[in-house]
Scaffold this active site. Structure first.
Site, PDB file in Angstrom:
ATOM      1  N   GLY A 180      44.296  21.598  35.512  1.00 12.94           N
ATOM      2  CA  GLY A 180      45.470  22.437  35.724  1.00 12.94           C
ATOM      3  C   GLY A 180      46.625  22.119  34.791  1.00 12.94           C
TER       4      GLY A 180
ATOM      5  CB  CYS B 116      29.919  50.009  44.072  1.00 14.70           C
ATOM      6  SG  CYS B 116      29.426  50.627  42.446  1.00 14.70           S
TER       7      CYS B 116
ATOM      8  CB  CYS C 240      25.297  49.277  42.778  1.00 16.05           C
ATOM      9  SG  CYS C 240      26.648  48.157  43.213  1.00 16.05           S
TER      10      CYS C 240
ATOM     11  CB  CYS D  67      30.636  47.134  40.261  1.00 15.65           C
ATOM     12  SG  CYS D  67      29.783  47.105  41.828  1.00 15.65           S
TER      13      CYS D  67
ATOM     14  CB  CYS E 127      27.383  47.740  38.699  1.00 15.70           C
ATOM     15  SG  CYS E 127      27.433  49.290  39.599  1.00 15.70           S
TER      16      CYS E 127
END
Lengths: 227, 259, 290
Positions: free
Chosen positions: C31, C240, C243, C265, C271
């Site tokens: 970080g 979606c 899909c 997606c 997808c």
């Protein structure tokens, strides 16, 4: 309670050629608990100067001012602040407050400063304001807009809010009508009765005779050179 | 350590021989004093007298060259920076003359007051907001203004908001730099009254820099008069103003209208 | 000039070593923003120059590279970066998440869980999460050093005060291993839960700002929030249309001038794989027949 020995004071005016003006020398005074002493002398003789020195407002050049064992002439500012909060009250001729603060709070302030609960402090303030005939409708207003006499009474109420063991009164009955004058005198008598040591300046001879046990003429403290 | 273990018989803040130079020029020289819990110390002097430099050094905004600053016995000049910064957002507070310097102008009033709380770990939105609202009330800002930004506030309100933002973590020591400067006289009075009440109720110790002797008289227990970086006179406020000893103080007092 | 005139993966070895040092430091201090001497790349800032340099420093000839932009493999940015490395490093490329060893991404984390050995490289426009609250770089560095993050919550407070909820929906700030507050790059907050405990190595490169930071595998990453307004990784409340997935992050696509829209997606690889497996959505041929 109040014990002054060999006190002297002079002002040095640095911006007027460094002139040194002696205003007091060899002052001595002793006030017992329950005693009220009046300072007399002509205007300019040094009554107010002495009062201000006792309160720590003017610095002493030499000597001692003992109030309940604390020597105002030598202690630190912090000790004077505590002395003023707990032991030594002062009713001056002029009211000096933050504008906008309600009268009730102005009077209660000495008690609030001691950490008293707000309710108790305000109750005491209202009691004194009632005694001194300040109408209730004025209590929530700032005293800065009041008449001279009203301001003087607010000042007295404030001065008597806390039961100081020692008190300084500068013309407490000036500009008061007969009725309020009597209230103030009874307050002073009450303070004496509970054992307060009081020093006052009273131009009002009747008042002086009624409450004061002794009179001290400050002309005796005027520096010899000047006399 | 708890918030109230300060002994009333010990100075909260002790300064010894503090000196700050700008090259050859003196910012402030050999300043020493004690500040006790609940006490208000006024520092007065004209512009350039070193009073702001002194305040900056005391608050850690500037590095002093010599001397000691002891807060509750610990020297803040030698303290690691993280610790000093923790101090300055918990037990210390700083009120700037210009509220813009002490507020986040793009953040709402509530966010401004809440920042110090969040900085010390407050993580409950509802609690933070409630505390912020309570503090807005204490500085006499209407609760419905909580989501307004300081830009929409008057100068006096901004200054009160800055005070709320500073006092929300119940600090012990507050530094104030001309807090009433730039405000109308009527607004000043309200602020002075508010400050006096907060000082008394919270038992705050305050170091206040001002050039306004009337403000000093109303707020300060003690007064330090500065000139050319040096402390010229130091004593009880009314005594310094009514019976000034130093030539400079006499000049200063006599050059203002009756206070 | 031929492609062979370039060193493997475009950057010279000394530069790669410099970047790897920064990456190792970043991994050692999760970080923390490590400064690095970002090079001029043959593409404009904002097109992923930071990510490209990190990818170049990580690639080996055996690697398989995948590049996505907002989840898609076939957008301009993704295509040009993929071509860049095909030419300068001759590495294999793939559009399938599971096949890739190095994935460079802009604004998404793939839907399929990453595995140990994979590296995810993020393109970062603004690495400093405190930037918009405190513009002074000297001050933000000090704030990181001293863990003074109160201001971060002020931003979230302001969101709730103004919108009734935390309105930040991308680049949602996180705290890493209880220490550094980090900007996860402009990924949707929906992806934030995938940052923590991830088996892959996650590397962040900001070219213009010359900063690199990193999350080693299985790092503890927490999205900042309030007790009474907890972090919510929401997404569009649809499945979606191609899909039928109800768990993937969706793009809303306007399809005509009348405001018709479809949801698909954002992760095209995910997808397509699902469609190949026989999953259907509202607009699939079978769906239309039904």
């Amino acid at each position: 309670m109040i014990e002054i020995e060999n006190l002297s004071k002079s002002f040095t005016l640095h911006n007027q050629g460094g002139a040194v003006i002696p205003v007091m020398a060899g002052a001595h005074l002793r006030v017992e608990p329950g005693e009220c002493v009046a300072l007399t002398g002509q205007s300019g003789a040094g009554k107010s100067t002495l009062m201000r020195m006792i309160y720590g407002n003017y610095l002493a050049a030499s000597g001692s001012i003992r109030i309940g064992g604390v020597d105002v002439a030598t202690v630190t500012p912090r000790d004077i602040i505590r002395l003023r909060r707990e032991t030594l009250g002062y009713v001056s001729q002029y009211l000096r407050v933050v504008p906008r603060v309600p009268t009730r709070t102005v009077v209660a302030e000495p008690l609030l400063a001691l950490g008293k609960p707000e309710g108790e402090a305000h109750a005491r303030a209202e009691e004194l304001l009632t005694m001194l005939n300040i109408p209730e409708r004025l209590w929530s207003l700032s005293p800065t807009t009041f008449s001279g006499g009203e301001q003087q009474r607010v000042n007295i109420a404030r001065g008597f809010a806390h039961e100081y063991p020692a008190m300084l009164l500068d013309e407490p009955t000036a500009s008061l009508d007969a009725r309020n004058r009597d209230v103030v005198l009874s307050l002073i008598e009450g303070a004496k009765a509970r054992g307060a040591a009081i020093i006052g300046i009273f131009h009002d001879e009747g008042a002086r005779n009624q409450v004061c046990d002794r009179v001290v003429d400050v002309t005796g403290f005027t520096p010899k050179a000047a006399a | 350590m708890t918030m109230h273990d300060v002994s009333l018989d010990q100075p909260l803040f002790r300064v010894e021989g503090l000196t700050k130079r700008y090259g050859k020029r003196i910012g402030c020289a050999d300043v020493s004093f004690d500040l006790w819990p609940g006490e208000v110390l006024g520092i007065v002097g004209e512009s350039g007298s070193g009073k702001s430099t002194l305040l900056g050094c005391l608050a850690g905004h500037m590095q002093a060259d010599e001397g000691k600053i002891l807060y509750r016995g610990r020297n803040t000049l030698t303290m690691p920076e993280p610790e000093r910064r923790v101090l300055s957002r918990t037990e210390w507070a700083f009120v700037h003359q210009n509220p813009r310097d002490g507020l986040r102008m793009g953040v709402s009033a509530g966010g401004n007051v809440g920042e110090r709380l969040m900085a010390i770990g407050a993580r409950n939105y509802g609690d933070i907001r409630e505390t912020a609202a309570d503090w807005l009330g204490r500085v006499e800002i209407a609760g419905e203004r909580i989501d307004d930004r300081p830009r929409q506030f008057s100068g006096g309100m901004q200054q009160r908001l800055q005070i709320a933002r500073n006092l929300v973590t119940s600090p012990r020591l507050v530094f104030m730099d001309e807090p009433t400067g730039g405000l109308d006289v009527s607004v000043q009075a309200r602020l002075l009254d508010l400050l006096r009440g907060l000082v008394r109720d919270m038992g705050l110790s305050v170091i206040i820099v001002t050039h306004d002797l009337a403000v000093a008289r109303l707020l300060a227990d003690r007064l330090m008069v500065m000139k050319d970086g040096h402390v010229i006179e130091h004593g009880l406020t009314d005594q310094v103003l009514d019976d000034p000893q130093a030539a400079y103080t006499q000049l200063l007092v006599s050059s203002v209208l009756q206070v | 000039m031929t492609d062979q005139a370039y060193n493997f993966a475009y950057l010279d070895e000394a530069t790669k070593r410099m970047i790897r040092r920064a990456l190792l430091k970043g991994l050692a201090i999760p970080g923390y923003q490590v400064p690095f001497a970002s090079r001029e790349m043959p593409m404009p800032y904002g097109w992923g120059t930071g990510g490209v340099q990190v990818t170049a420093a990580c690639l080996t000839p055996e690697d398989t590279l995948k590049v996505i932009d907002q989840g898609a493999d076939d957008t301009t940015n993704a295509v040009s970066i993929r071509k860049f490395f095909e030419r300068t490093a001759q590495v294999q490329t793939s559009e399938t998440t599971a096949e890739a060893t190095v994935i460079q991404t802009r604004h998404r984390i793939p839907e399929v869980a990453l595995t140990e050995g994979q590296i995810l490289v993020y393109q970062v426009p603004i690495p400093e999460p405190l930037r918009f609250l405190e513009p002074r770089e000297s001050e933000t560095r000090r704030m990181h050093a001293l863990e003074e993050y109160g201001l971060m919550h002020v931003k979230l407070y302001e969101d709730i005060a103004r919108h009734g909820a935390i309105a930040t929906s991308y680049a949602y700030p996180v705290k890493v291993e209880g220490r550094y507050v980090m900007d996860p790059s402009p990924i949707p907050k929906f992806d934030n839960p995938k940052l923590g405990g991830n088996a892959a190595i996650q590397l962040f490169g900001a070219g213009r700002e010359q900063r690199i930071y990193a999350l080693p595998p299985y790092t503890d990453v927490v999205s900042l929030d309030f007790e009474d307004h907890p972090f919510d990784p929401s997404k569009a409340d649809h499945a979606c249309d191609l899909c039928g997935s109800e768990v993937s992050y969706l793009d809303e696509v306007i399809t005509d001038d009348k405001g018709s829209r479809i949801f698909v997606c954002s992760d095209t690889s995910y997808c397509t794989t699902r469609q190949d497996e026989g999953h259907t959505g509202r607009l699939s041929p079978e769906g239309e027949a039904a």
